[in-house]
Scaffold this active site. Structure first.
Site, PDB file in Angstrom:
ATOM      1  N   ARG A   4       0.893  -1.220   0.452  1.00 17.60           N
ATOM      2  CA  ARG A   4       0.024  -0.024  -0.171  1.00 17.60           C
ATOM      3  C   ARG A   4       0.723   1.678  -0.005  1.00 17.60           C
ATOM      4  O   ARG A   4       0.580   2.256  -0.592  1.00 17.60           O
ATOM      5  CB  ARG A   4      -1.011  -0.252   1.238  1.00 17.60           C
ATOM      6  CG  ARG A   4      -1.948  -0.969   0.871  1.00 17.60           C
ATOM      7  CD  ARG A   4      -2.709  -0.817   2.471  1.00 17.60           C
ATOM      8  NE  ARG A   4      -3.802  -1.396   2.096  1.00 17.60           N
ATOM      9  CZ  ARG A   4      -5.238  -2.275   2.708  1.00 17.60           C
ATOM     10  NH1 ARG A   4      -4.500  -2.487   3.993  1.00 17.60           N
ATOM     11  NH2 ARG A   4      -6.091  -3.420   1.741  1.00 17.60           N
ATOM     12  N   GLY A  62     -13.650  -4.360  -0.994  1.00 17.70           N
ATOM     13  CA  GLY A  62     -14.907  -3.699  -1.049  1.00 17.70           C
ATOM     14  C   GLY A  62     -15.139  -2.389  -1.238  1.00 17.70           C
ATOM     15  O   GLY A  62     -16.463  -2.830  -2.643  1.00 17.70           O
ATOM     16  N   LYS A  79     -19.815 -17.365   1.095  1.00 14.15           N
ATOM     17  CA  LYS A  79     -20.726 -17.238   1.337  1.00 14.15           C
ATOM     18  C   LYS A  79     -21.697 -16.255  -0.153  1.00 14.15           C
ATOM     19  O   LYS A  79     -20.617 -15.340  -0.577  1.00 14.15           O
ATOM     20  CB  LYS A  79     -21.558 -16.477   2.427  1.00 14.15           C
ATOM     21  CG  LYS A  79     -21.051 -16.895   4.041  1.00 14.15           C
ATOM     22  CD  LYS A  79     -21.411 -16.046   4.657  1.00 14.15           C
ATOM     23  CE  LYS A  79     -21.562 -17.089   6.502  1.00 14.15           C
ATOM     24  NZ  LYS A  79     -21.976 -16.074   7.431  1.00 14.15           N
TER      25      LYS A  79
HETATM   26  P1  AMP Z   1     -14.759 -14.049   0.822  1.00 15.77           P
HETATM   27  O1  AMP Z   1     -14.134 -13.114   2.270  1.00 15.77           O
HETATM   28  O2  AMP Z   1     -16.310 -14.236   1.495  1.00 15.77           O
HETATM   29  O3  AMP Z   1     -14.206 -14.154  -0.234  1.00 15.77           O
HETATM   30  O4  AMP Z   1     -14.128 -15.893   1.967  1.00 15.77           O
HETATM   31  C1  AMP Z   1     -13.198 -15.806   1.621  1.00 15.77           C
HETATM   32  C2  AMP Z   1     -12.810 -16.483   2.440  1.00 15.77           C
HETATM   33  O5  AMP Z   1     -13.927 -18.489   1.846  1.00 15.77           O
HETATM   34  C3  AMP Z   1     -11.309 -17.550   2.396  1.00 15.77           C
HETATM   35  O6  AMP Z   1     -10.988 -17.660   3.939  1.00 15.77           O
HETATM   36  C4  AMP Z   1     -11.783 -19.248   2.700  1.00 15.77           C
HETATM   37  O7  AMP Z   1     -10.834 -19.885   3.091  1.00 15.77           O
HETATM   38  C5  AMP Z   1     -12.896 -19.280   2.744  1.00 15.77           C
HETATM   39  N1  AMP Z   1     -13.794 -20.361   1.486  1.00 15.77           N
HETATM   40  C6  AMP Z   1     -13.584 -20.467   0.393  1.00 15.77           C
HETATM   41  N2  AMP Z   1     -13.600 -22.131  -0.043  1.00 15.77           N
HETATM   42  C7  AMP Z   1     -14.852 -22.308   1.205  1.00 15.77           C
HETATM   43  C8  AMP Z   1     -14.849 -23.794   1.675  1.00 15.77           C
HETATM   44  N3  AMP Z   1     -15.320 -24.834   1.060  1.00 15.77           N
HETATM   45  N4  AMP Z   1     -15.739 -23.831   2.958  1.00 15.77           N
HETATM   46  C9  AMP Z   1     -15.640 -22.592   3.780  1.00 15.77           C
HETATM   47  N5  AMP Z   1     -14.508 -21.867   3.787  1.00 15.77           N
HETATM   48  C10 AMP Z   1     -14.342 -21.273   2.266  1.00 15.77           C
END
Ligand code: AMP
Length: 434
Positions: free
Chosen positions: A53, A415, A236
């Site tokens: 950064r 974000g 999610k």
């Molecule tokens: P996000 O913050 O929603 O972009 O999610 C990122 C996180 O999703 C990372 O820390 C990954 O470890 C997690 N992730 C990816 N695939 C899976 C999975 N199959 N089960 C649980 N966590 C996951």
């Protein structure tokens, strides 16, 4: 050559030719207050573990100094929640900033009381203000009062007035305002947006890093070369739904992977064991499948996975269908068939957006899905595709694989990037627009 942005209607955050450009401004004899994102990660001893950064803001800072201007640098660090907290002091990074700039840096220990230090600055001198978020006025949210409290609205109104005063104080230090903090461009904070009201149109502008980010987003939203493949991963569906819906009108191939896989599998009648799954989003998943069909989007979902018997790097694993994961097991990565499907949808693409990993990439044994995506993106980029990787975890992925310099653009915004792609106006950009 100046960077001129075309005004594409799809990207609400582009800057048109009426806006002042950093390249067109002569900073000689001027004091410039520059909002940067120096929210760098520190280890337990306060050492910087990743200075991306700081390096990212250097071109802007150097241009101002080279012109003969003086620099007032301001940033936040961490979440001190409106209170002074030495753990988040920017004093910890003063020397690193000085080293990166090749200039001495004067430190102002109180950002709201730095008028004298600013007034004394001579051309070529640099002043670094203490963490803006030591003041609740920076974020402009009332502290110590619950949203449900009947007095909340009045407290919020009062805080907004205080935010204006705080922004006015910061503005009073300088002749010109530059915003180069893309990471916080989606926030309407004192230093990222409100401050711009106190500068004339010709004395406020975006920095080079912001210009680069806006140009990259433009390529994804407006200057699309086809086929366009978007890869959305992460944990999610609920946090990605806005962007998925917006992309559905633009992409040819939409890969949904990571934890989202299991919500989609269950929505189609699959047994997902103890995989991460949003039971309240099954209808939403079915709706996305339906919409993709209607819009002619090739939706690519995982068909097999690497399932684990516990959430750990050393768990026992087996490859199984995402529709039939044994009781007590959870899908933590994309399986081999899925990796091939993903790679095929990426390989021929000419525009690529990647946000979110395909598995729990933090565990070395569950990186294969994300690695297959990263490799395919690198191949496509070598074949002339424009590839944008953004959002904290996918950036961490390409860094982990040592591939960050083999994609077209790695965004510094999490974000902010997602909101821009969702089609939202970013307050930090809107504020400097005429
Ligand atoms: P996000 O913050 O929603 O972009 O999610 C990122 C996180 O999703 C990372 O820390 C990954 O470890 C997690 N992730 C990816 N695939 C899976 C999975 N199959 N089960 C649980 N966590 C996951």
């Amino acid at each position: 050559m100046h960077l001129i942005f075309a005004s594409y209607e799809n990207n609400k955050n582009n800057i048109n030719s009426d806006n002042m450009k950093l390249d067109d401004y002569n900073f000689a004899g001027k004091k410039a207050i520059v909002r940067v994102d120096f929210n760098v990660p520190l280890d337990e001893n306060g050492n910087i573990t990743d200075d991306t950064r700081i390096r990212g803001a250097l071109p802007t800072l150097e241009k101002i100094l080279k012109d003969g201007g003086s620099l007032i640098i301001m940033s936040h660090m961490g979440k001190p929640k409106g209170k002074v907290n030495p753990k988040f002091s920017l004093l910890q990074i003063k020397d690193a900033v000085a080293k990166a700039l090749g200039h001495d840096v004067i430190f102002a220990p109180d950002c709201a009381n730095a008028a004298e230090a600013a007034a004394n600055l001579k051309p070529g001198e640099v002043l670094l203000l203490e963490n803006l978020r030591f003041y609740p006025e920076e974020e402009g949210k009332p502290v110590g009062i619950d949203k449900e409290d009947p007095a909340y609205d009045a407290a919020k109104k009062e805080m907004k007035e205080r935010q204006k005063e705080f922004a006015k104080t910061l503005a009073s230090y300088a002749d010109v305002y530059v915003n180069d903090a893309f990471g916080t461009a989606h926030r309407k904070h004192a230093s990222t947006a409100v401050i711009a009201d106190y500068f004339k149109q010709e004395d406020k502008m975006l920095g080079y890093l912001m210009e680069k980010e806006v140009t990259a987003v433009d390529k994804i939203l407006s200057d699309i070369k086809r086929p366009f493949t978007a890869i959305m991963g992460g944990s999610k569906v609920s946090t990605k739904i806005g962007i998925i819906e917006n992309l559905m009108d633009k992409v040819d191939n939409l890969i949904l992977c990571g934890g989202m896989t299991y919500t989609f599998a269950k929505a189609q009648g699959g047994k997902v064991g103890v995989s991460i799954c949003e039971d309240d989003k099954l209808d939403l998943a079915r709706d996305i499948i339906k919409k993709a069909k209607e819009k002619g989007v090739n939706l690519v979902l995982g068909v097999d996975c690497v399932a684990a018997d516990s959430f750990s790097n050393d768990a026992k694993t087996q490859v199984c269908s995402v529709m039939d994961i044994p009781e007590g097991w959870e899908g933590l990565d994309a399986g081999p068939k899925t990796r091939e499907l993903f790679a095929n949808a990426i390989k021929g693409a000419k525009t690529i957006l990647w946000n979110g990993p395909a598995g729990v990439f933090e565990f070395d044994n569950f990186t294969a899905g994300s690695r297959a995506i990263a490799d395919a993106i690198v191949d496509a980029t070598n074949n002339g595709a424009f590839s944008l990787v953004g959002g904290g975890d996918s950036v961490a992925c390409v860094n982990k694989f040592g591939l960050a310099d083999q994609v077209s653009y790695v965004s510094t915004g999490g974000g902010a990037l997602l909101e821009a792609i969702e089609g939202k106006v970013l307050p930090g950009i809107a504020a400097v627009k005429g």
